[in-house]
Design an enzyme around this catalytic site. Structure first.
Site: not given
Ligand code: UFG
Length: 327
Positions: A144, A140, A116
């Protein structure tokens, strides 16, 4: 090749089954169905079992005659990993050690691991290369990192041939509409925005609008799930010549939360309420990866790199399956 796919009923795992079959490999799924969906495996044989039980793993390896293992099964909620790190260290690290032990016992030495981008923590700049420091900022991500350390040690000591594929943001769905993303709870941006477009939720909240990014919202590198899947197959086929391998899987292009929301509005033709709320703790402002290494070494190229195409496939899946696999 015969391949045991742990977590093959999950989101990325089930798309890997499609690519394995397309490349002429024979997959066999091992999944406890705690997060995955039996409907997602299509015609692949599925054994319902748990990695914490070495006997079950051993009989799955024996039954499948696997020559390689793709290991997708893991817990993957960053927030939950902070609340309950023990669950993450057991599911993601201890169970991987068990799986590797059974593989050694049975003489299976090819291993593809779901890494990841979270291992990079908060990078100083983007795009991120594989040689950048790994410094995860949550349990998490540390699970990894820990497994990557184990794999490097096992490669040296026991001759394990492995690839760790560091995914950026997995997104999209199979273009034929047969499988897609269905998490419970759903926390990922694209499906949540699509739920708002479908009226399954009354709004989407943007977590933070004061980041040091062009529009103040977080930037991510969304990579199509089938492109992730094809990289797994290419890496597996290259293990004998090239292992060990550590590769980023990304497009090199960043999209903000606002970009994603606009794209979903365009693709769906629907409008919905957008709220602006404070930052979600632990979100790095910008994660964009360079995938030059896997491009150069294996010739991998994302077939679906545009945000539009990613959102279109996701939209088509959710529109046809508003209740996911349960519908
Ligand atoms: N976001 C929002 N509103 C929401 C959901 C998400 O603004 O309702 C934003 C988050 O803050 C983030 C972006 O959208 O900035 C993407 O969020 P996600 O939850 O879709 O994905 P992440 O980047 O947080 O997570 C991904 C993977 C994880 C991993 C992570 C590493 O899904 O498994 O990247 O940072 F750990």
């Amino acid at each position: 090749m015969k391949v045991l796919v742990t977590g093959g009923a999950g989101y990325v795992g089930s798309h890997a089954l499609m690519e394995l079959s397309r490349a002429g490999h024979e997959a066999f799924v091992f999944d406890n169905l705690s997060q995955g969906h039996a409907q997602a495996v299509g015609s692949c044989p599925l054994v319902r079992g748990d990695l914490s039980d070495e006997g079950q793993v051993e009989s799955a390896l024996e039954q499948s005659g696997a020559e390689a293992v793709m290991h997708f099964a893991a817990s993957a909620y960053v927030g939950e990993s902070v609340e309950d790190p023990e669950k993450y260290y057991f599911n993601n690290v201890v169970n991987t050690l068990r799986l590797l032990r059974v593989m050694r016992r049975r003489g299976v030495d090819r291993f593809i691991f779901s890494g990841s981008c979270t291992v990079y923590g908060v990078p100083e700049r983007v795009p991120i290369g594989e040689d950048w420091p790994v410094q995860a900022i949550n349990p998490y991500g540390r699970t990894k990192m820990a497994v990557e350390g184990v794999l490097a040690d096992y490669a040296r000591a026991y001759g394990l041939k492995y690839a760790s594929l560091r995914y950026f943001n997995a997104a999209g769905a199979a273009p034929d509409g047969s499988i897609g993303e269905d998490h419970d709870p759903e926390t990922h941006l694209i499906p949540l925005v699509i739920h708002a477009a479908l009226g399954k939720r009354d709004s989407i909240a943007i977590f933070g609008t004061d980041y040091p990014t062009p529009d103040g919202t977080c930037v991510r590198d969304y990579v199509h799930v089938l492109d992730l899947a094809s990289a797994h197959v290419m890496a597996m086929e290259a293990l004998d010549e090239r292992a060990p391998m550590v590769y980023n899987l990304s497009t090199g292009r960043g999209h903000s939360v606002r970009d994603v929301i606009e794209r979903v509005k365009q693709v769906s033709g629907r409008d919905f309420r957008v709220l602006e709320v404070p930052r979600r703790p632990g979100d790095p402002p910008e994660l964009v990866g360079s995938a030059n290494k896997i491009r150069r070494e294996l010739g991998w190229e994302p077939r679906c790199p545009s945000l539009r195409a990613i959102v279109e496939t996701a939209w088509n899946w959710h529109k046809e399956h508003p209740d996911g696999f349960g519908g």
